[in-house]
Enzyme design. Structure first.
Site, PDB file in Angstrom:
ATOM      1  N   ASP A  33       5.114  -5.241   4.978  1.00  0.00           N
ATOM      2  CA  ASP A  33       5.223  -4.670   3.645  1.00  0.00           C
ATOM      3  C   ASP A  33       5.800  -5.672   2.654  1.00  0.00           C
ATOM      4  OD1 ASP A  33       5.567  -2.302   1.713  1.00  0.00           O
ATOM      5  OD2 ASP A  33       7.612  -3.075   1.893  1.00  0.00           O
ATOM      6  N   GLU A  76       0.339  -7.114   3.096  1.00  0.00           N
ATOM      7  CA  GLU A  76       0.247  -6.345   1.861  1.00  0.00           C
ATOM      8  C   GLU A  76       0.646  -7.269   0.710  1.00  0.00           C
ATOM      9  OE1 GLU A  76       2.156  -2.396  -0.281  1.00  0.00           O
ATOM     10  OE2 GLU A  76       3.343  -4.077   0.429  1.00  0.00           O
TER      11      GLU A  76
END
Length: 678
Positions: free
Chosen positions: A333, A387
C-alpha cells in the site's frame, strides 16, 4: 549477477524514453546493491537477515522464555504485566547486549503463561513510558478501558496446516478485495471465522481466484481501514485469534484460491504506547526526524528506509507473513507516498523528469527491490502488487530486467477515469476514442491489474459507480417489477463498464466485495460523527440473494462474466486490439485472443446490421449484457452465430454485421473453421 549497465540497457530497450535518465538508473541499481551489502555486511544471506522475527520478540525455548528488543536510546527496560502486577520488578529487567541497542531477558518456563498480558516499561534519559514490543505477535484491546496490550500467545496445540504445500496457480489474478470486519450483514465487527463460513463460499461461487485481505495487521483505530498499523507482526485481534486467520487461508487454499494481504510499509501510526512512535524516546529510531518523518495528510510516521535496522525490521515482516500465515503475496500500500518526499500530494506526474529528481526517495526504491527479492526467493510463486499512482517506470519489471521486481502494478487511472466520466459527462457525450485510450494506456513491458472501483471509491464522501448512477433510486426503485428508467440505465451501464474494464485489462482484474452486485450506500466506519454506528460498515448480502430485487441481476452477470474469462483464460490471450470506435454512434469494438467484444454505449440508438471490421470467420455470441437473466430487455437471441462478410476496404478484408441494441455489450467467440472451408 548481471552488470548494472546491462540491466540499464534492457530497461532502455523496453522504454527508450528512459535513455535520457541513464545515469540515474545506473545510480539507483548501484544503490540497491549497496544497500544489500550494507545490511548483510557482505557476510550473510539476505534471507537469513530477513528473520528478525525469529530473534527479536518473545519466544518459548526448551529452557523457558527469551525476549529481545531493539531500543538504542533506552537506559532501562522492564517487562510488566499480569505476572508483575503491572509494576517494575528487577527480576524482569532486560540486559543490554550490544552497543547498537539490543536488549534481552531470559525467564523460566513458569514465569509466563498463555494469555498473559504484558508491555515494556521503557526508560530513557529524561523520561519513561509504556510500549508494546515492536515484534509482538498478539495484541489485544481491553473492551472496557480500550487499552491495548501485548499478549503471550503459546497455545498447547499450534495450528496444523491441512494444505501446507499450496502453490499459487500460474494464471491472471482475478482479485476479490475483502475486509473481514465489514464482510457481514450484521451491524458489528465480523471475524475471520465468519468470513470463512459465510463469505469464502460466495467468493468461490463468484469465480474469483485470489482474495485480497485488508486490515490484517493490528491497528488501534478500526476506522483507519487498517492503514494506521501499530503492530506489524500481529494479525488484528478484533477479528479473532491468529489460528482463525490461518484456518481462513487454509480453507481458501483448499478451494484453489490464493490469498494476498495488504502490507502497509509506507507509514505507521503515530501512537506511542500502541505503535512505534517515540518507541525508545526518540522520533528517529524507526522514522525520519523532524518534518520528513511526519505525514501531515495521514497523521502518521514515515519510515527511514536508509537505516539498516529499519530495513531489517521491514524485510523480516515480509518473511513473517509468508512463513507463519502462508499468505501468497502482498499488495503493498501507498507506494507513491514511499517513493517521493512530497508523497504525491497535490502532484501531477506529467513527464519523466518527475521520476528522476531530488524528490525521489531512492532508499525507498532500494528497500522495495530488496523486499521483492526476499518475497520471491522464499515463495517463487508469490505475487506482489504495487499501488502507485505516479507511474514510476520499472516498478513491475523483474529485477533481471533492471526493475524493482513487483509482479503487477495497479492501473489506478482507470477507476479515476470512470468516476470523472460518469460524474461530469452526459451519456451522449462519452468519447469512445478517449475511453479506449484510458483503458489501454499502460506500460506494455509491465504487468498491470485493472479495476472499475476499489474500496477507495466506496468510502464516505465518495460514491460507488452504481450509487453515483442510480443515486436515491437504489433505496426505493430496485424491485424487479419497478420499471424505473434511472435504475435501468444504471444497471445497463454497470454491466458494460465492468465488462469493458475486465476485457481490456492487461494482466489481472480487481473487485471490492459487494460492488459486483452494486452494493448501495458508502463505507463509513464507526466514529464520533456517526454516533459510532456500524450501519455503513457492513455488506448487505441479502440484497443480492433477494429474488424480488434487481441486485441479483448484477451479481448473476458478474458471475457469468468471470466464469467466461476463467473458462477460456481470456486475459492470457494477448493485448486487446482495436477494431472500431465511433464517437457519434457510441460504439467500441475490439478483439482479444481471437474473440470479439462489441459495446454500444448509446443511450437511445440501436443499430441493425452495424458493420465492424473483424478477422474472417464465424463467431458465436457467448455473453449478452442485455439478457433478461441479467435484468436486460432480451433484445438478442441467445447463442446466435455471426459470419463475416467480405469487405476489402478494411485491414481485415472482412466485417461483422451486428444488431447492437442501445446500452448493450456482446462477446463473440471465434468458431473453428469447418473442414473444407477456406
Amino acid at each position: 549477477m548481471l552488470a548494472i549497465n546491462t540491466l540499464v540497457d534492457r530497461m532502455v530497450d523496453a522504454d527508450p524514453y528512459l535513455g535520457a535518465h541513464r545515469a540515474a538508473l545506473v545510480r539507483r541499481l548501484g544503490h540497491i546493491r549497496g544497500m544489500r551489502r550494507q545490511i548483510t555486511e557482505g557476510r550473510m544471506d539476505l534471507l537469513d537477515l530477513a528473520s528478525g522475527h525469529e530473534y527479536f520478540g518473545l519466544h518459548r525455548t526448551a529452557d523457558g522464555w527469551t525476549f529481545r528488543e531493539w531500543a538504542p536510546n533506552a537506559t532501562a527496560i522492564y517487562l510488566v504485566g499480569d505476572f508483575s502486577g503491572w509494576k517494575e520488578d528487577r527480576a524482569l529487567s532486560l540486559s543490554r547486549l550490544t552497543d547498537d541497542g539490543q536488549w534481552e531477558i531470559r525467564l523460566p518456563g513458569d514465569a509466563l503463561h498463555h494469555g498473559d498480558l504484558y508491555r515494556l516499561r521503557m526508560h530513557w534519559n529524561g523520561g519513561q513510558g509504556d510500549r508494546i514490543p515492536a515484534y509482538a505477535r498478539r495484541v489485544v484491546q481491553d473492551p472496557g478501558s480500550l487499552i491495548f496490550n501485548a499478549q503471550v500467545w503459546a497455545p498447547d496445540s499450534p495450528y496444523r496446516w491441512r494444505h501446507p504445500d499450496f502453490t499459487r496457480p500460474d494464471r491472471p489474478p482475478l482479485i476479490y478485495e475483502s475486509h473481514a470486519g465489514m464482510a457481514q450483514d450484521a451491524e458489528k465487527i465480523g471475524t475471520w471465522r465468519e468470513f470463512t463460513a459465510n463469505v469464502l463460499p460466495r467468493i468461490v461461487d463468484a469465480g474469483y481466484n485470489t482474495i485480497q485481505l485488508m486490515a490484517v495487521q493490528e491497528h488501534p483505530y478500526y476506522g483507519s481501514f487498517g492503514y494506521h498499523v501499530s503492530s506489524f507482526f500481529a494479525p488484528s485481534s478484533r477479528f479473532g485469534p491468529p489460528e482463525d486467520l490461518m484456518a481462513l487461508i487454509d480453507s481458501a487454499h483448499e478451494q484453489g484460491l490464493a490469498v494476498i494481504m495488504d502490507l502497509v510499509h509506507s507509514h505507521a501510526v503515530s501512537n506511542t504506547v500502541e505503535g512505534l512512535g517515540l518507541f525508545d524516546g526518540t522520533e528517529y529510531q524507526y522514522f525520519h526526524q523532524g518534518r520528513r518523518g511526519y505525514h501531515h495528510a495521514w497523521d502518521s510516521r514515515c519510515f527511514d528506509y536508509g537505516k539498516p535496522q529499519v530495513v531489517h525490521f521491514l524485510l523480516s515482516n515480509c518473511r513473517y507473513w509468508l512463513d507463519a500465515f502462508h499468505v501468497d503475496g502482498f499488495r503493498l500500500d501507498g507506494i507513491t507516498s514511499m517513493l517521493y518526499t512530497h508523497h504525491g500530494l497535490e502532484k501531477t506526474f506529467s513527464g519523466y523528469d518527475d521520476y528522476f529528481n531530488d524528490a525521489v526517495d531512492e532508499d525507498a526504491l532500494a528497500y522495495l527491490a530488496l523486499a521483492n527479492e526476499v518475497i520471491h526467493r522464499i515463495r517463487p510463486d508469490a505475487m506482489t502488487v504495487a499501488e502507485d499512482i505516479s507511474g514510476m517506470p520499472g516498478l513491475a519489471l523483474p529485477a533481471a530486467d533492471g526493475g524493482i521486481g513487483f509482479d503487477y502494478r495497479f492501473s489506478m487511472g482507470v477507476p479515476d477515469y470512470w468516476i470523472r466520466l460518469v460524474k461530469d459527462t452526459p451519456d451522449e457525450g462519452w468519447p469512445m476514442g478517449n475511453l479506449w485510450y484510458e483503458l489501454t494506456n499502460r506500460r506494455r513491458e509491465e504487468k498491470t491489474i485493472s479495476y472499475t472501483e476499489s474500496h477507495d471509491q466506496a468510502l464516505v464522501g465518495d460514491k460507488t459507480l452504481m450509487f453515483r448512477m442510480a443515486d436515491a433510486a437504489m433505496y426505493a426503485r430496485m424491485s424487479v417489477d419497478d420499471p424505473d428508467l434511472g435504475v435501468d440505465r444504471a444497471i445497463a451501464l454497470h454491466k458494460m463498464i465492468r465488462l469493458v474494464t475486465l476485457a481490456t485489462a492487461a494482466s489481472g482484474y480487481l473487485n471490492f466485495m459487494g460492488n459486483e452486485f452494486g452494493h448501495p450506500d458508502w463505507i463509513d466506519f464507526p466514529r464520533q460523527g456517526n454516533n459510532w454506528s456500524f450501519h455503513y460498515a457492513r455488506r448487505q448480502w441479502h440484497l443480492a440473494d433477494d429474488p424480488n430485487l434487481k441486485y441479483q441481476f448484477l451479481s448473476r452477470f458478474d458471475r457469468r462474466m468471470i466464469a467466461l474469462f476463467n473458462r477460456y483464460d481470456l486475459l492470457s490471450g494477448g493485448d486487446p486490439g482495436l477494431l472500431w470506435n465511433h464517437d457519434g454512434d457510441k460504439v467500441l469494438a475490439f478483439s482479444r485472443g481471437g474473440w470479439v467484444f462489441a459495446f454500444n454505449f448509446h443511450p437511445a440508438q440501436s443499430f441493425f446490421g452495424y458493420g465492424i471490421p473483424a478477422p474472417p470467420g464465424s463467431y458465436r455470441m457467448e455473453l449478452d449484457s442485455d439478457g433478461r437473466e441479467f435484468g436486460g430487455h432480451g433484445r438478442l437471441a441467445a447463442d446466435q452465430v455471426h459470419h463475416t462478410l467480405e469487405e476489402k476496404s478494411n485491414p481485415w478484408g472482412s466485417r461483422l454485421s451486428l444488431y447492437l441494441p442501445s446500452r448493450t455489450a456482446i462477446v463473440l467467440k471465434p468458431l473453428p473453421e469447418k473442414r473444407g472451408e477456406s
